[in-house]
Design a protein around this motif. Structure first.
Motif, PDB file in Angstrom:
ATOM      1  N   ILE A  56       0.831  -1.202  -0.166  1.00 32.53           N
ATOM      2  CA  ILE A  56      -0.067  -0.148   0.055  1.00 32.53           C
ATOM      3  C   ILE A  56       1.049   1.082   0.061  1.00 32.53           C
ATOM      4  N   GLN A  57       0.747   2.330  -1.087  1.00 28.82           N
ATOM      5  CA  GLN A  57       1.519   3.348  -0.888  1.00 28.82           C
ATOM      6  C   GLN A  57       0.774   4.538  -1.162  1.00 28.82           C
ATOM      7  N   GLN A  58       0.982   5.646  -0.884  1.00 29.97           N
ATOM      8  CA  GLN A  58       0.495   6.863  -0.691  1.00 29.97           C
ATOM      9  C   GLN A  58       1.399   7.497  -1.867  1.00 29.97           C
ATOM     10  N   LEU A  59       0.806   7.945  -3.090  1.00 28.24           N
ATOM     11  CA  LEU A  59       1.340   8.798  -4.259  1.00 28.24           C
ATOM     12  C   LEU A  59       0.990  10.427  -4.151  1.00 28.24           C
ATOM     13  N   ARG A  60       1.834  11.121  -4.046  1.00 28.33           N
ATOM     14  CA  ARG A  60       1.873  12.511  -4.290  1.00 28.33           C
ATOM     15  C   ARG A  60       2.512  12.855  -5.482  1.00 28.33           C
ATOM     16  N   LEU A  61       1.795  12.453  -6.909  1.00 28.62           N
ATOM     17  CA  LEU A  61       2.442  12.502  -8.018  1.00 28.62           C
ATOM     18  C   LEU A  61       1.716  13.484  -9.163  1.00 28.62           C
ATOM     19  N   HIS A 119      -3.041   9.743  -4.459  1.00 33.02           N
ATOM     20  CA  HIS A 119      -3.453   8.605  -4.866  1.00 33.02           C
ATOM     21  C   HIS A 119      -3.207   7.268  -3.799  1.00 33.02           C
ATOM     22  N   LEU A 120      -3.862   6.570  -3.604  1.00 32.62           N
ATOM     23  CA  LEU A 120      -3.644   5.305  -2.757  1.00 32.62           C
ATOM     24  C   LEU A 120      -3.559   4.332  -3.716  1.00 32.62           C
ATOM     25  N   LEU A 121      -2.385   3.917  -3.738  1.00 35.02           N
ATOM     26  CA  LEU A 121      -2.127   2.571  -4.545  1.00 35.02           C
ATOM     27  C   LEU A 121      -2.073   1.310  -3.922  1.00 35.02           C
ATOM     28  N   VAL A 122      -2.846   0.178  -4.227  1.00 34.64           N
ATOM     29  CA  VAL A 122      -2.817  -1.045  -3.422  1.00 34.64           C
ATOM     30  C   VAL A 122      -2.573  -2.133  -4.544  1.00 34.64           C
ATOM     31  N   LEU A 123      -1.691  -3.170  -4.038  1.00 39.62           N
ATOM     32  CA  LEU A 123      -1.533  -4.348  -4.942  1.00 39.62           C
ATOM     33  C   LEU A 123      -1.525  -5.502  -3.735  1.00 39.62           C
ATOM     34  N   ASP A 124      -2.622  -6.138  -4.121  1.00 38.04           N
ATOM     35  CA  ASP A 124      -3.073  -7.143  -3.046  1.00 38.04           C
ATOM     36  C   ASP A 124      -2.913  -8.409  -3.603  1.00 38.04           C
ATOM     37  N   THR A 125      -2.196  -8.748  -4.668  1.00 36.63           N
ATOM     38  CA  THR A 125      -1.696 -10.141  -5.168  1.00 36.63           C
ATOM     39  C   THR A 125      -0.187 -10.140  -5.098  1.00 36.63           C
ATOM     40  N   PRO A 126      -0.026 -11.257  -4.980  1.00 38.25           N
ATOM     41  CA  PRO A 126       1.572 -11.541  -4.931  1.00 38.25           C
ATOM     42  C   PRO A 126       2.475 -10.919  -6.175  1.00 38.25           C
ATOM     43  N   HIS A 127       3.376 -10.175  -5.789  1.00 40.12           N
ATOM     44  CA  HIS A 127       4.126  -9.438  -6.919  1.00 40.12           C
ATOM     45  C   HIS A 127       5.362  -9.170  -6.660  1.00 40.12           C
ATOM     46  N   GLU A 128       6.516  -9.013  -7.638  1.00 40.27           N
ATOM     47  CA  GLU A 128       7.962  -8.823  -7.411  1.00 40.27           C
ATOM     48  C   GLU A 128       8.424  -7.663  -7.989  1.00 40.27           C
ATOM     49  N   GLU A 129       7.708  -6.650  -8.378  1.00 38.86           N
ATOM     50  CA  GLU A 129       7.960  -5.367  -8.894  1.00 38.86           C
ATOM     51  C   GLU A 129       6.781  -4.423  -8.905  1.00 38.86           C
ATOM     52  N   ILE A 130       7.279  -3.017  -8.785  1.00 35.65           N
ATOM     53  CA  ILE A 130       5.998  -2.108  -8.907  1.00 35.65           C
ATOM     54  C   ILE A 130       6.701  -1.103  -9.943  1.00 35.65           C
ATOM     55  N   ASN A 131       5.630  -0.999 -10.886  1.00 32.01           N
ATOM     56  CA  ASN A 131       6.248   0.323 -11.787  1.00 32.01           C
ATOM     57  C   ASN A 131       5.100   1.447 -11.534  1.00 32.01           C
ATOM     58  N   ILE A 132       5.639   2.679 -11.628  1.00 34.85           N
ATOM     59  CA  ILE A 132       4.641   3.897 -11.418  1.00 34.85           C
ATOM     60  C   ILE A 132       5.517   4.799 -12.414  1.00 34.85           C
ATOM     61  N   LEU A 133       4.501   5.140 -13.314  1.00 35.10           N
ATOM     62  CA  LEU A 133       4.941   6.188 -14.220  1.00 35.10           C
ATOM     63  C   LEU A 133       3.780   7.274 -14.377  1.00 35.10           C
ATOM     64  N   ALA A 134       4.471   8.677 -13.953  1.00 37.56           N
ATOM     65  CA  ALA A 134       3.594   9.722 -13.966  1.00 37.56           C
ATOM     66  C   ALA A 134       4.074  10.510 -14.968  1.00 37.56           C
ATOM     67  N   THR A 135       3.211  10.977 -15.717  1.00 42.86           N
ATOM     68  CA  THR A 135       3.690  12.088 -16.946  1.00 42.86           C
ATOM     69  C   THR A 135       2.509  12.910 -17.484  1.00 42.86           C
ATOM     70  N   GLY A 136       3.007  14.015 -18.001  1.00 40.50           N
ATOM     71  CA  GLY A 136       1.777  15.205 -18.378  1.00 40.50           C
ATOM     72  C   GLY A 136       2.814  16.211 -18.923  1.00 40.50           C
ATOM     73  N   GLU A 137       2.019  17.464 -19.127  1.00 44.64           N
ATOM     74  CA  GLU A 137       2.296  18.549 -19.404  1.00 44.64           C
ATOM     75  C   GLU A 137       1.731  19.755 -18.695  1.00 44.64           C
ATOM     76  N   VAL A 138       2.699  20.529 -18.157  1.00 46.56           N
ATOM     77  CA  VAL A 138       2.214  21.857 -17.160  1.00 46.56           C
ATOM     78  C   VAL A 138       2.940  23.035 -17.686  1.00 46.56           C
ATOM     79  N   GLU A 139       1.940  24.286 -17.961  1.00 46.12           N
ATOM     80  CA  GLU A 139       2.594  25.215 -18.235  1.00 46.12           C
ATOM     81  C   GLU A 139       2.584  26.095 -16.707  1.00 46.12           C
ATOM     82  N   THR A 140       3.940  26.928 -16.972  1.00 40.97           N
ATOM     83  CA  THR A 140       4.180  27.650 -16.053  1.00 40.97           C
ATOM     84  C   THR A 140       4.649  29.191 -16.402  1.00 40.97           C
TER      85      THR A 140
END
Length: 263
Positions: free
Chosen positions: A21-26, A59-80
């Motif tokens: 279980i992970q908290q993502l602030r992405l 976002h709350l990320l939950v993986l409740d089945t057996p796993h050996e890796e986690i991949n998280i990709l946050a992508t997008g466009e921001v105007e500043t």
């Protein structure tokens, strides 16, 4: 400035993980001179979106089945660099006067902060304090860890952006100025910063003003805000816990590039 952001986080384990279980602030939000044009998060798990106590899109990320890796990709466009005010704060400013384990003062840090007290009528004194922090604590990757406190980093004389932000925040709060930690991204012309960045907000007469202590400047159009909090633990991009997994290897890659403005 039109910025394209690609932030990839990969966890690899030596044994099966039964539950994560992970908290993502992405996820950046509109405000503080930025507008989110497009944003998405891809994960190999279940996501549930919510707003945290500091008003961050999380976002709350939950993986409740057996796993050996986690991949998280946050992508997008921001105007500043836009004339967009900060979003409404869900918490009173007085909350950001509270010390935390990562921003507690010691005798040495209090003595350092005291030299700036007499100039508090002029907000530029915080710029002077910002420069003085980096002179006392030069940027040095690998000298500290995520649990290093402001006082420890200051005594050691070495740190990174996280430590600079914590020291600045600790001093501001000691001087009676509400201050908070900011996580986000920084665009550099040569692409040298391939990781997330951190700076600090301080409450002045004009409202929240952002100080990129490591780069000795106030934030400008090359910064993209992700999340705020009392310290790193409140605003870090990814945090959580797992059951099983053995040893963990985490790799992070961030790419911030400039797009051509669309008329």
């Amino acid at each position: 400035m039109q910025l394209m952001i690609n932030h990839r986080t990969h966890y690899l384990y030596t044994d099966i993980v039964n539950y994560t279980i992970q908290q993502l602030r992405l996820t950046p939000r509109d405000g503080f001179g930025q507008r989110v044009r497009r944003w998405e998060i891809r994960v190999n798990g279940h996501l549930q979106q919510h707003d945290d106590a500091h008003g961050n899109a999380a976002h709350l990320l939950v993986l409740d089945t057996p796993h050996e890796e986690i991949n998280i990709l946050a992508t997008g466009e921001v105007e500043t660099g836009l004339d967009i005010p900060p979003a409404h704060d869900p918490l009173p400013r007085e909350v950001y006067l509270r010390a935390t384990a990562l921003t507690e003062m010691d005798v040495t840090l209090r003595k350092f902060a005291e030299q700036f007290r007499t100039g508090l009528m002029n907000e530029r004194v915080l710029d002077d304090m910002m420069h003085a922090i980096v002179e006392r604590v030069p940027y040095n990757r690998g000298a500290t860890v995520v649990d290093t406190t402001a006082a420890e980093a200051f005594r050691s004389g070495h740190g990174v952006c996280q430590d600079h932000a914590h020291i600045f925040i600790a001093c501001c709060r000691y001087l009676g100025i509400p201050a908070r930690y900011v996580s986000g991204y920084l665009f550099t012309d040569d692409g040298t910063l391939l990781e997330s960045h951190a700076w600090a907000d301080a409450w002045l007469a004009a409202g929240w003003v952002s100080f990129d202590v490591s780069n000795r400047c106030r934030t400008n159009g090359v910064h993209v805000r992700l999340a705020t909090g009392l310290d790193y633990r409140d605003a870090c991009p990814v945090s959580g816990m797992r059951v099983g997994g053995g040893l963990e290897t985490m790799t992070v890659g961030v790419r911030v590039s400039q797009l051509q403005s669309q008329q």
